[in-house]
Scaffold this motif. Structure first.
Motif, PDB file in Angstrom:
ATOM      1  N   THR A  81       0.854  -1.178   0.000  1.00  0.00           N
ATOM      2  CA  THR A  81       0.000   0.000   0.000  1.00  0.00           C
ATOM      3  C   THR A  81       0.890   1.227   0.000  1.00  0.00           C
ATOM      4  N   MET A  82       0.297   2.386  -0.168  1.00  0.00           N
ATOM      5  CA  MET A  82       1.078   3.613  -0.294  1.00  0.00           C
ATOM      6  C   MET A  82       0.851   4.478   0.941  1.00  0.00           C
ATOM      7  N   GLU A  83       1.927   5.071   1.445  1.00  0.00           N
ATOM      8  CA  GLU A  83       1.804   5.965   2.583  1.00  0.00           C
ATOM      9  C   GLU A  83       1.079   7.237   2.135  1.00  0.00           C
ATOM     10  N   THR A  84       0.020   7.585   2.844  1.00  0.00           N
ATOM     11  CA  THR A  84      -0.781   8.732   2.420  1.00  0.00           C
ATOM     12  C   THR A  84      -1.084   9.663   3.591  1.00  0.00           C
ATOM     13  N   SER A  85      -1.414  10.905   3.244  1.00  0.00           N
ATOM     14  CA  SER A  85      -1.973  11.859   4.209  1.00  0.00           C
ATOM     15  C   SER A  85      -3.231  12.416   3.566  1.00  0.00           C
ATOM     16  N   GLY A  86      -4.362  12.256   4.241  1.00  0.00           N
ATOM     17  CA  GLY A  86      -5.599  12.773   3.674  1.00  0.00           C
ATOM     18  C   GLY A  86      -5.898  12.178   2.309  1.00  0.00           C
ATOM     19  N   ASN A  87      -5.615  10.883   2.149  1.00  0.00           N
ATOM     20  CA  ASN A  87      -5.824  10.178   0.878  1.00  0.00           C
ATOM     21  C   ASN A  87      -5.039  10.790  -0.272  1.00  0.00           C
ATOM     22  N   LYS A  88      -3.903  11.429   0.051  1.00  0.00           N
ATOM     23  CA  LYS A  88      -2.960  11.863  -0.967  1.00  0.00           C
ATOM     24  C   LYS A  88      -1.650  11.146  -0.691  1.00  0.00           C
ATOM     25  N   VAL A  89      -0.959  10.757  -1.756  1.00  0.00           N
ATOM     26  CA  VAL A  89       0.329  10.101  -1.569  1.00  0.00           C
ATOM     27  C   VAL A  89       1.313  11.088  -0.949  1.00  0.00           C
ATOM     28  N   ASN A  90       2.025  10.633   0.079  1.00  0.00           N
ATOM     29  CA  ASN A  90       3.096  11.457   0.635  1.00  0.00           C
ATOM     30  C   ASN A  90       4.235  11.491  -0.361  1.00  0.00           C
ATOM     31  N   ARG A  91       4.518  12.667  -0.884  1.00  0.00           N
ATOM     32  CA  ARG A  91       5.463  12.761  -1.970  1.00  0.00           C
ATOM     33  C   ARG A  91       6.832  13.219  -1.474  1.00  0.00           C
ATOM     34  N   GLY A  92       7.797  13.194  -2.391  1.00  0.00           N
ATOM     35  CA  GLY A  92       9.120  13.720  -2.075  1.00  0.00           C
ATOM     36  C   GLY A  92      10.141  12.626  -1.900  1.00  0.00           C
ATOM     37  N   THR A  93      11.372  13.049  -1.569  1.00  0.00           N
ATOM     38  CA  THR A  93      12.493  12.129  -1.453  1.00  0.00           C
ATOM     39  C   THR A  93      12.282  11.170  -0.296  1.00  0.00           C
ATOM     40  N   ARG A  94      12.647   9.915  -0.525  1.00  0.00           N
ATOM     41  CA  ARG A  94      12.578   8.929   0.557  1.00  0.00           C
ATOM     42  C   ARG A  94      13.953   8.381   0.830  1.00  0.00           C
ATOM     43  N   LYS A  95      14.017   7.067   0.976  1.00  0.00           N
ATOM     44  CA  LYS A  95      15.251   6.390   1.398  1.00  0.00           C
ATOM     45  C   LYS A  95      16.472   6.924   0.665  1.00  0.00           C
TER      46      LYS A  95
END
Lengths: 448, 82
Positions: free
Chosen positions: A434-448
């Motif tokens: 599943t995808m990490e989300t906030s308010g049913n929006k994908v949390n975007r940006g740089t990760r690992k």
């Protein structure tokens, strides 16, 4: 807001305004609670308040109350834990927190104390400012708090006709601007709001089926997961008459999937932002915006500056909390990078999300557009993964359609991306459940 | 846990095949660069990500010197064991 509730209560007092798993509430009941809470706010001298509340009926009524009492209300996200709530309260100077929860320290007021107040405020609207505060979701940074005015927000409400047979799903958190807009629309249209057990797409689908939802507005991420749930459980497809998407870029593959799944629904894209105070709606079913949005004269006008979309809105926020107010008619950078392709303004990603791959600027959205069309991909998110060799590489997280072979899917994604410029080709593909989300929006940006 | 040298070679080999750079003669003396596998910076960046995902660290990111050969990559993990 109170003027909308009062009008609905006068014209259709027994019409159900909100359906939750617990109860159905009419416009008359909602308005009475709002007027009681308005009297309570005035009696207690509360001019600013934060609300942390899962029940949409209480939030709806408290909005009505605050708009009548001239108090600035801000709904906090339900996902915030107690420590985060404390941080918000300090940063936004919220001495009063309205919640039924324990563990939030001083200044806590039970919403039912306000909503069940003995007196009822039946007077006129305040003549001066009627503020309301809305937090951004903060999917690409820390949430900001935008100060709006009810008078400006409701400018477009007069253009909405009563449609009491419409049943709108609540698919946005009520802390989000999208959630507030649904409340405004339902009250203005004297329609019915349907709230699911949670904001999870599975519960939303169940609520759509159970309560005969006709209209639903959600983020593209929300709709991708709804489509996955529909495929997974094989149950009846809700006979929606309208499907609206907003809050994130909309891949064309998703539009195609929605059209085929909900053949009787009008598919609308909504472009807006918490700060704009008003959205524009694109109903032609194509990805991106028509060039006509660049024309002067409307309530919301756009221009493109150095590849970034700028907006000027008559309903725009007054400013961010703690910052200088915006000048009237001021242009504001949206942070959305765009490119004009033929007769269309296509989104390329957020300015903050540009991936620098060895000095080459890579936009994530065109990559997601390609990957989303690969069979077996339910949702895809491209982002920059730090790398010692080239600064960043393009990384992908992909949620597969249930039953998809992961190795074959990875190979298919690589093959689909082979025509992209080399710097844009995903160098790291992770299959996630599943995808990490906030308010049913994908949390975007740089990760690992 | 320190990966076996054979496992590291297999990881590199799988990466090469996936990227159309498969070779039958992958020995420790094979150069990663122009006169060997002909990796460019993007290929190497991808290989470093593959190795990091597989073993938690990679010689391109944390080594004192950039690896030149397949043997340097294998040796990076073998040095961990020592």
């Amino acid at each position: 807001m109170i003027e909308l509730l009062r009008e609905a209560a006068q014209k259709a007092p027994d019409h159900v305004a909100v359906i939750t798993p617990e109860a159905a509430t009419t416009f008359a009941e909602l308005t009475e609670r709002a007027e009681r809470a308005a009297a309570a706010l005035t009696a207690k001298g509360i001019r600013r308040l934060a609300v942390r509340e899962s029940d949409p009926v209480r939030v709806f009524a408290l909005h009505g109350a605050a708009s009548l009492a001239g108090a600035e209300l801000c709904v906090y996200p339900l996902a915030a834990d107690a420590a985060t709530v404390a941080t918000y309260r300090e940063r936004l100077e919220h001495d009063v927190l309205v919640t039924r929860e324990d563990g939030h320290g001083e200044g806590v007021v039970d919403p039912d104390e306000l909503l069940g107040w003995a007196e009822r405020a039946t007077g006129d609207l305040p003549l001066d400012e009627r503020p309301v505060m809305v937090m951004t979701t903060g999917t690409s940074g820390h949430p900001q708090a935008a100060r709006h005015d009810w008078g400006r927000l409701l400018r477009v409400a007069g253009r909405i006709n009563p449609t009491p047979d419409h049943r709108w799903l609540l698919a946005y958190g009520l802390n989000q601007f999208g959630g507030l807009q649904i409340l405004i629309h339902v009250a203005t249209a004297q329609a019915t709001l349907v709230a699911a057990e949670t904001f999870q797409p599975r519960d939303a689908l169940a609520a759509m089926r159970e309560h005969g939802v006709t209209h639903a507005s959600g983020t593209p991420t929300f709709w991708r997961f709804v489509l996955t749930e529909v495929r997974r459980d094989g149950g009846p497809v809700p006979p929606l008459r309208q499907v609206s998407l907003g809050g994130e870029a909309v891949p064309s593959a998703l539009l195609d999937q929605l059209r085929s799944t909900f053949p009787d629904a009008r598919i609308s894209q909504i472009y807006g932002a918490t700060e704009m105070g008003q959205n524009i709606t694109v109903r032609d079913g194509r990805a991106g915006l028509p060039l006509s949005v660049l024309d002067e004269g409307g309530d919301v006008v756009f221009k493109i500056v150095d590849g970034e979309l700028h907006v000027r809105s008559r309903s725009s926020m007054l400013g961010y909390h703690g910052q200088e107010p915006l000048a009237e008619g001021q242009w504001r950078a949206t942070g959305d990078l765009v490119e004009v392709v033929d007769d269309r303004i296509m989104f390329r990603g957020r300015r903050s999300e540009v991936i620098n791959v060895g000095g080459v600027k890579v936009h994530p959205l065109p990559i997601e557009e390609v990957v989303s069309k690969v069979e077996g991909v339910a949702i895809a998110h491209a982002f920059g993964r730090p790398n010692a060799m080239v600064g960043n590489i393009v990384a992908l997280e992909v949620v597969p359609v249930p039953g998809t072979d992961e190795e074959e899917l990875q190979a298919a994604i690589r093959a689909a991306c082979a025509h992209l410029p080399r710097a844009s080709q995903p160098r790291s593909i992770t299959i996630v459940p599943t995808m990490e989300t906030s308010g049913n929006k994908v949390n975007r940006g740089t990760r690992k | 846990m320190t990966p076996e040298p054979a496992h590291v070679r297999e990881t590199i080999s799988t990466f090469l095949q996936r990227n159309g750079k498969g070779t039958d003669s992958l020995d420790d003396a094979t150069s990663l660069w122009g006169d060997g596998l002909e990796l460019d910076s993007l290929d190497a960046a991808e290989l470093s990500a593959v190795l990091e995902d597989s073993y938690g660290r990679d010689p391109f990111s944390v080594g004192d010197a950039m690896p030149d050969t397949v043997g340097d990559v294998v040796g990076f993990y073998a040095a961990d064991a020592g």
